[in-house]
Design an enzyme around this catalytic site. Structure first.
Site, PDB file in Angstrom:
ATOM      1  CB  VAL A  20      -7.172  -1.494   1.632  1.00 25.46           C
ATOM      2  CG1 VAL A  20      -8.003  -0.693   2.641  1.00 25.46           C
ATOM      3  CG2 VAL A  20      -6.378  -0.549   0.748  1.00 25.46           C
TER       4      VAL A  20
ATOM      5  CG  ASP B 169      -0.229   0.383   7.053  1.00 29.08           C
ATOM      6  OD1 ASP B 169       0.285  -0.141   6.056  1.00 29.08           O
ATOM      7  OD2 ASP B 169      -1.283  -0.027   7.576  1.00 29.08           O
TER       8      ASP B 169
ATOM      9  CB  ILE C 153     -12.017  -6.444   4.862  1.00 30.56           C
ATOM     10  CG1 ILE C 153     -11.896  -6.807   6.342  1.00 30.56           C
ATOM     11  CG2 ILE C 153     -13.382  -5.872   4.552  1.00 30.56           C
ATOM     12  CD1 ILE C 153     -12.124  -5.616   7.283  1.00 30.56           C
TER      13      ILE C 153
ATOM     14  CE  LYS D  34       0.430  -1.894   4.198  1.00 30.16           C
ATOM     15  NZ  LYS D  34       0.263  -3.218   4.734  1.00 30.16           N
TER      16      LYS D  34
ATOM     17  N   GLY E 229      -6.331  -6.163   4.922  1.00 28.94           N
ATOM     18  CA  GLY E 229      -6.045  -7.589   4.903  1.00 28.94           C
ATOM     19  C   GLY E 229      -7.114  -8.396   4.199  1.00 28.94           C
TER      20      GLY E 229
ATOM     21  N   GLY F  26       3.542 -10.807  13.372  1.00 25.56           N
ATOM     22  CA  GLY F  26       3.611 -10.584  11.918  1.00 25.56           C
ATOM     23  C   GLY F  26       2.624  -9.536  11.418  1.00 25.56           C
TER      24      GLY F  26
ATOM     25  CD  GLU G 186     -10.155  -6.228  -1.843  1.00 28.06           C
ATOM     26  OE1 GLU G 186     -10.890  -6.113  -2.821  1.00 28.06           O
ATOM     27  OE2 GLU G 186     -10.143  -5.399  -0.910  1.00 28.06           O
TER      28      GLU G 186
ATOM     29  CD  GLU H 202       3.444  -2.522   6.773  1.00 28.14           C
ATOM     30  OE1 GLU H 202       4.163  -2.595   5.774  1.00 28.14           O
ATOM     31  OE2 GLU H 202       2.397  -3.177   6.894  1.00 28.14           O
TER      32      GLU H 202
ATOM     33  CE  LYS I 274      -3.247  -1.232   5.495  1.00 23.94           C
ATOM     34  NZ  LYS I 274      -3.094  -1.732   6.868  1.00 23.94           N
TER      35      LYS I 274
END
Ligand SMILES: NC(=O)C1=CN([C@@H]2O[C@H](COP(=O)(O)OP(=O)(O)OC[C@H]3O[C@@H](n4cnc5c(N)ncnc54)[C@H](O)[C@@H]3O)[C@@H](O)[C@H]2O)C=CC1
Ligand SMILES: N[C@@H](CC=O)C(=O)O
Length: 413
Positions: free
Chosen positions: A131, A200, A135, A104, A133, A186, A128, A189, A204
């Site tokens: 933004v 971040d 969804i 992103k 994860g 995890g 996809e 970033e 998005k």
């Protein structure tokens, strides 16, 4: 009537660039789903000496070798270096290839050029996973709501900061160990400043603005304030009002048709669906002119949830899907001539002077906080100074035009 299944065809050959959290997540998903019709044919990694879960002969060490391999049907770019990601994705699109990325930060800086390149070369870029994860929010905005005007898109778009806020709010955890947990899982970033400083979720939000409103924004124009300066006092302040602090990206159409985008901590009450979006989960509330309110919720970070979104893009590419940016032809103007009501906590008087409040409704010397209206332009201009001096800011959700007392919008998150 009989329904025939789609004819069997050869699996799509994937060139995977990057084998970290997301790359491994995708690999794992495809291993568990051999019938899905995707084969990871080549994997490019950077570091030849790093211990990995697959034998060494499974890897390439030059991503450019994958770009030169015409037998690969799709390139999936999931590295943590935005500049190199741009170079690779740009080159692949110049070749007219099909590309999936999760990056992103790279997309938010280069989207107009990448969209234009696709038109010139016939390449296709889907993202996809970039933004929220797992969804499916980009496709929802681009394809499903492509014809309907949207009042607002309001969301929790960063899993790591939401995880930290949840741990601090529910378990009374300190900021640093909560962040370390988000990194260990995890979610964060490689440079967690991007998460905690709201860079971040700003990237998005810029992507969402392109699909929701057709507005291609420069990320630097969008206010982002993070949670690095948060303390237990702030969480107690929110709780005293029956609210939680969440990092909210608010995209909003104003009564004059312009749009504004703000990405900051915000007070959220139990009446909002976002109130109970906790841990690494993300949530997005879409207010459409005719459909009314819709709410999407799901895991916003992590290898499998993000890999799931990459898988969805691969399946969409196979069906010939491409983003349309349906509202770009009539893109609205971007508005920043607004005043924002904020809670500011700082022990530096000069920060209060710098922000030049147009109205103060509450001031608590002991807890060192002030509530009042500030010009959005001041917040944008001084955001680095606010970060440097550890000032913590939360929006109440109220906006008004600059220099008047007329309330134009009350965002109830
Ligand atoms: N982790 C998550 O939950 C999510 C991550 N993303 C994005 O996905 C991308 C990857 O993220 P993660 O997998 O979490 O990062 P990561 O740090 O776990 O893995 C990235 C990998 O890329 C490798 N790499 C860097 N440059 C390379 C190059 N030139 N060629 C080959 N490999 C290279 C690194 O060595 C590292 O192993 C980033 O853009 C991130 O913003 C998007 C959504 C969610
Ligand atoms: N670091 C990001 C990962 C997903 O985009 C986050 O925490 O949300």
């Amino acid at each position: 009537m009989s329904i025939n299944p789609a004819p069997a065809s050869a699996p799509l050959r994937i060139g995977l660039i990057g084998f970290g959290c997301v790359g491994q997540g995708l690999y794992d998903i495809l291993q568990q789903q051999p019938e899905a019709g995707f084969e990871i044919a080549r994997i490019a990694v950077k570091n030849p000496t790093k211990a990995r879960t697959l034998p060494l002969n499974r890897f390439d060490f030059r991503a450019d070798d994958l770009l030169q391999d015409a037998s690969l049907d799709v390139l999936v770019e999931v590295i943590d270096d935005a500049d190199e990601a741009f170079r690779l994705v740009r080159e692949a699109l110049c070749q007219g290839r099909r590309v999936v990325t999760a990056n992103k930060a790279m997309l938010a800086r280069h989207l107009p050029e990448l969209v234009q390149l696709q038109q010139q070369t016939g390449g296709t870029l889907l993202y996809e996973a970039a933004v929220c994860g797992s969804i499916p929010v980009i496709r929802t905005l681009d394809a499903y709501f492509g014809a309907e005007p949207l009042r607002s898109v309001t969301g929790i778009l960063n899993g790591s900061s939401n995880y930290v806020l949840t741990r601090m709010g529910e378990a009374g955890a300190d900021y640093a160990p909560a962040l370390a947990e988000a990194q260990q899982k995890g979610f964060a970033e490689t440079d967690p400043t991007l998460d905690m400083g709201a860079f971040d979720p700003r990237s998005k939000a810029v992507l969402l603005a392109a699909h929701a409103y057709g507005a291609f924004l420069n990320p630097d124009e969008v206010l982002n304030l993070g949670i690095e300066g948060i303390s237990a006092v702030d969480i107690a302040f929110a709780a005293s009002q029956g609210q939680k602090i969440k990092v909210i990206a608010g995209l909003q159409r104003l009564p004059d048709g312009r749009v504004t985008v703000l990405v900051t901590p915000q007070l959220v009450g139990p009446e909002s669906p976002l109130y109970s979006v906790d841990d690494e989960f993300n949530g997005v509330v879409i207010e459409a002119d005719f459909a009314g309110e819709q709410f999407l919720r799901g895991r916003g970070a992590g290898g499998h949830p993000t890999g799931s979104a990459v898988l969805a893009d691969l399946a969409a590419l196979r069906q010939g899907f491409a983003y349309q940016y349906p509202k770009a032809a009539e893109a609205p103007e971007y508005a920043s001539d607004l005043e924002v009501e904020i809670y500011l906590r700082t022990d530096e008087d000069r920060i209060i002077d710098l922000l030049d409040f147009s109205e103060i409704s509450e001031e608590a010397d002991e807890d060192e906080y002030v509530v009042g209206y500030v010009a959005l332009a001041h917040l944008i201009r001084h955001r680095d100074t606010l970060r440097k001096y550890g000032a913590f800011i939360v929006r109440t959700g109220r906006l008004r035009p600059v220099s008047t007392n007329e309330l134009v919008a009350e965002v109830s998150a």
